[in-house]
Write a protein that holds these residues in place. Structure first.
Motif, PDB file in Angstrom:
ATOM      1  N   ALA A 165       0.823  -1.216   0.000  1.00 61.25           N
ATOM      2  CA  ALA A 165       0.000   0.000   0.000  1.00 61.25           C
ATOM      3  C   ALA A 165       0.855   1.265   0.000  1.00 61.25           C
ATOM      4  O   ALA A 165       0.364   2.345  -0.312  1.00 61.25           O
ATOM      5  N   ALA A 166       2.128   1.132   0.320  1.00 60.56           N
ATOM      6  CA  ALA A 166       3.032   2.289   0.341  1.00 60.56           C
ATOM      7  C   ALA A 166       3.366   2.801  -1.062  1.00 60.56           C
ATOM      8  O   ALA A 166       3.814   3.940  -1.211  1.00 60.56           O
ATOM      9  N   CYS A 167       3.138   1.986  -2.086  1.00 63.32           N
ATOM     10  CA  CYS A 167       3.467   2.398  -3.457  1.00 63.32           C
ATOM     11  C   CYS A 167       2.797   3.734  -3.793  1.00 63.32           C
ATOM     12  O   CYS A 167       1.585   3.885  -3.634  1.00 63.32           O
ATOM     13  N   GLY A 168       3.618   4.677  -4.216  1.00 64.11           N
ATOM     14  CA  GLY A 168       3.109   5.984  -4.599  1.00 64.11           C
ATOM     15  C   GLY A 168       2.954   6.967  -3.452  1.00 64.11           C
ATOM     16  O   GLY A 168       2.713   8.150  -3.694  1.00 64.11           O
ATOM     17  N   ARG A 169       3.073   6.500  -2.224  1.00 63.01           N
ATOM     18  CA  ARG A 169       2.964   7.435  -1.098  1.00 63.01           C
ATOM     19  C   ARG A 169       4.051   8.476  -1.193  1.00 63.01           C
ATOM     20  O   ARG A 169       5.148   8.224  -1.667  1.00 63.01           O
ATOM     21  N   ARG A 170       3.719   9.647  -0.705  1.00 56.98           N
ATOM     22  CA  ARG A 170       4.691  10.733  -0.688  1.00 56.98           C
ATOM     23  C   ARG A 170       5.016  11.080   0.753  1.00 56.98           C
ATOM     24  O   ARG A 170       4.135  11.081   1.616  1.00 56.98           O
ATOM     25  N   TYR A 171       6.270  11.353   0.977  1.00 58.70           N
ATOM     26  CA  TYR A 171       6.740  11.750   2.297  1.00 58.70           C
ATOM     27  C   TYR A 171       7.551  13.033   2.184  1.00 58.70           C
ATOM     28  O   TYR A 171       8.261  13.240   1.198  1.00 58.70           O
ATOM     29  N   ARG A 172       7.423  13.868   3.178  1.00 61.86           N
ATOM     30  CA  ARG A 172       8.311  15.026   3.343  1.00 61.86           C
ATOM     31  C   ARG A 172       9.337  14.608   4.375  1.00 61.86           C
ATOM     32  O   ARG A 172       8.989  14.135   5.450  1.00 61.86           O
ATOM     33  N   LEU A 173      10.588  14.784   4.047  1.00 65.72           N
ATOM     34  CA  LEU A 173      11.675  14.235   4.848  1.00 65.72           C
ATOM     35  C   LEU A 173      12.751  15.283   5.086  1.00 65.72           C
ATOM     36  O   LEU A 173      13.011  16.108   4.214  1.00 65.72           O
ATOM     37  N   ARG A 174      13.347  15.219   6.257  1.00 62.98           N
ATOM     38  CA  ARG A 174      14.506  16.077   6.518  1.00 62.98           C
ATOM     39  C   ARG A 174      15.524  15.310   7.339  1.00 62.98           C
ATOM     40  O   ARG A 174      15.190  14.417   8.115  1.00 62.98           O
ATOM     41  N   CYS A 175      16.772  15.658   7.139  1.00 60.00           N
ATOM     42  CA  CYS A 175      17.884  15.060   7.868  1.00 60.00           C
ATOM     43  C   CYS A 175      17.968  15.706   9.243  1.00 60.00           C
ATOM     44  O   CYS A 175      17.886  16.933   9.377  1.00 60.00           O
ATOM     45  N   LEU A 176      18.111  14.878  10.270  1.00 56.78           N
ATOM     46  CA  LEU A 176      18.243  15.381  11.636  1.00 56.78           C
ATOM     47  C   LEU A 176      19.680  15.347  12.133  1.00 56.78           C
ATOM     48  O   LEU A 176      20.148  16.288  12.761  1.00 56.78           O
ATOM     49  N   SER A 177      20.378  14.236  11.881  1.00 58.85           N
ATOM     50  CA  SER A 177      21.738  14.094  12.401  1.00 58.85           C
ATOM     51  C   SER A 177      22.428  12.911  11.742  1.00 58.85           C
ATOM     52  O   SER A 177      21.810  12.101  11.061  1.00 58.85           O
ATOM     53  N   GLY A 178      23.729  12.819  12.000  1.00 58.75           N
ATOM     54  CA  GLY A 178      24.544  11.723  11.500  1.00 58.75           C
ATOM     55  C   GLY A 178      25.989  12.004  11.835  1.00 58.75           C
ATOM     56  O   GLY A 178      26.322  13.075  12.361  1.00 58.75           O
ATOM     57  N   ASN A 179      26.860  11.053  11.553  1.00 57.77           N
ATOM     58  CA  ASN A 179      28.283  11.249  11.825  1.00 57.77           C
ATOM     59  C   ASN A 179      28.853  12.374  10.972  1.00 57.77           C
ATOM     60  O   ASN A 179      28.531  12.480   9.790  1.00 57.77           O
ATOM     61  N   ASN A 180      29.695  13.187  11.571  1.00 55.40           N
ATOM     62  CA  ASN A 180      30.384  14.288  10.884  1.00 55.40           C
ATOM     63  C   ASN A 180      29.438  15.334  10.307  1.00 55.40           C
ATOM     64  O   ASN A 180      29.719  15.917   9.264  1.00 55.40           O
TER      65      ASN A 180
END
Length: 131
Positions: free
Chosen positions: A66-81
């Motif tokens: 059911a996820a096919c075609g779903r749209r998400y708004r995404l942002r990066c929060l953290s990670g190494n370096n």
């Protein structure tokens, strides 16, 4: 009157941040070609959105297809370096993660990953909401 105007301006400036109050937290990695065939639309080239901002998702988000075609708004929060770039991107689900176990919650196409992270091989923490 001045207090009301300032409040409206502040709320307007915070509008983008408020939109993420109910977002989910997960991890993201990049994945590269070949992108076809996908579980959603096989070999159809037209399934990929402009700018190649698409994703493959883990079982937790797949929802039996059911996820096919779903749209998400995404942002990066953290990670190494400190890999995160400012801003958000809108992505479309085109596939189920092909690895078992999946290395992250969301696998971003190379183009989508480079839009949110300056480090192409990082695993990053992301916040995302369905739009």
């Amino acid at each position: 009157m001045v207090f009301i105007a300032i409040t409206v301006i502040v709320l307007s400036l915070l509008g983008n941040e408020i939109g993420f109050v109910l977002g989910d937290i997960g991890t993201a990695t990049s994945y590269g070609p070949p992108y076809l065939p996908t579980k959603c639309n096989g070999n159809r080239e037209d399934q990929f959105p402009p700018g190649n901002l698409f994703v493959s998702v883990s079982e937790g988000l797949w929802d039996n297809g059911a996820a096919c075609g779903r749209r998400y708004r995404l942002r990066c929060l953290s990670g190494n370096n400190n890999p995160c770039k400012d801003g958000t991107i809108d992505v479309r689900v085109v596939d189920l993660c092909r690895k078992s176990p999946c290395p992250s919650t969301i696998l971003l196409s190379n183009d989508a990953f480079s839009a949110v992270s300056s480090s192409p091989t990082s695993k990053i923490n992301v916040e995302y909401i369905q739009i």
